[in-house]
Design a protein around this motif. Sequence first.
Motif, mmCIF file in Angstrom:
data_model
loop_
_atom_site.group_PDB
_atom_site.id
_atom_site.type_symbol
_atom_site.label_atom_id
_atom_site.label_comp_id
_atom_site.label_asym_id
_atom_site.label_seq_id
_atom_site.Cartn_x
_atom_site.Cartn_y
_atom_site.Cartn_z
ATOM 1 N N UNK A 208 0.918 -1.127 0.059
ATOM 2 C CA UNK A 208 -0.034 -0.091 0.224
ATOM 3 C C UNK A 208 0.733 1.267 0.105
ATOM 4 N N UNK A 209 1.912 1.213 0.717
ATOM 5 C CA UNK A 209 2.803 2.360 0.764
ATOM 6 C C UNK A 209 3.609 2.742 -0.605
ATOM 7 N N UNK A 210 3.770 1.153 -1.151
ATOM 8 C CA UNK A 210 4.313 1.491 -2.540
ATOM 9 C C UNK A 210 3.299 2.146 -3.618
ATOM 10 N N UNK A 211 2.189 1.748 -3.453
ATOM 11 C CA UNK A 211 1.222 2.317 -4.246
ATOM 12 C C UNK A 211 1.066 3.853 -4.129
ATOM 13 N N UNK A 212 0.853 4.176 -2.868
ATOM 14 C CA UNK A 212 1.008 5.593 -2.554
ATOM 15 C C UNK A 212 2.019 6.396 -3.096
ATOM 16 N N UNK A 213 3.307 5.762 -2.878
ATOM 17 C CA UNK A 213 4.315 6.264 -3.581
ATOM 18 C C UNK A 213 4.344 6.418 -5.036
ATOM 19 N N UNK A 214 3.935 5.588 -5.804
ATOM 20 C CA UNK A 214 3.557 5.715 -7.290
ATOM 21 C C UNK A 214 2.699 6.616 -7.473
ATOM 22 N N UNK A 215 1.490 6.874 -6.834
ATOM 23 C CA UNK A 215 0.943 7.861 -7.016
ATOM 24 C C UNK A 215 1.075 9.329 -7.009
ATOM 25 N N UNK B 233 8.271 10.801 1.156
ATOM 26 C CA UNK B 233 7.702 10.358 2.474
ATOM 27 C C UNK B 233 7.224 8.869 2.285
ATOM 28 N N UNK B 234 6.462 8.349 1.367
ATOM 29 C CA UNK B 234 5.924 7.164 0.839
ATOM 30 C C UNK B 234 7.113 5.963 0.753
ATOM 31 N N UNK B 235 8.024 6.676 0.091
ATOM 32 C CA UNK B 235 9.193 5.738 -0.068
ATOM 33 C C UNK B 235 9.605 5.184 1.158
ATOM 34 N N UNK B 236 9.947 6.362 1.914
ATOM 35 C CA UNK B 236 10.431 6.058 3.380
ATOM 36 C C UNK B 236 9.687 5.256 4.121
ATOM 37 N N UNK B 237 8.277 5.285 4.061
ATOM 38 C CA UNK B 237 7.491 4.430 5.165
ATOM 39 C C UNK B 237 7.506 2.889 4.445
ATOM 40 N N UNK B 238 7.756 2.664 2.961
ATOM 41 C CA UNK B 238 7.992 1.561 2.227
ATOM 42 C C UNK B 238 8.927 1.068 2.954
#
Length: 99
Positions: free
Chosen positions: A59-66, A78-83
């Motif tokens: 899900x974090x990867x998808x948010x980073x892609x978006x 940020x999302x890449x860091x969470x992922x």
Amino acid sequence: MPLHFAPSRAAGRSVVARILSRSAPVRAANDNGEFVVDDHLVEAALRHFAKHGLGAAREAREQAKIAFFNGDRKAYEWWLGVCRTLDRRVADRLEQNAR
């Protein structure tokens, strides 16, 4: 009659002696290397994991892609860091694909 215990001749070669003579590992097995995580990122990753369970890294990867495709570099990082906090390999693949 007193009893005296003496080590056997093979004491230096016993399994226990070998285990006790080993030095501690230099790095922890689960250490992610040089990647430094700040407390806010760890907290966000834990909250994200609580919400999404085992699929949290995906899900974090998808948010980073978006965020990446919307041109929002700050949100992408940020999302890449969470992922990366949740699953380093998934984040590494995402980062390679973004290049």
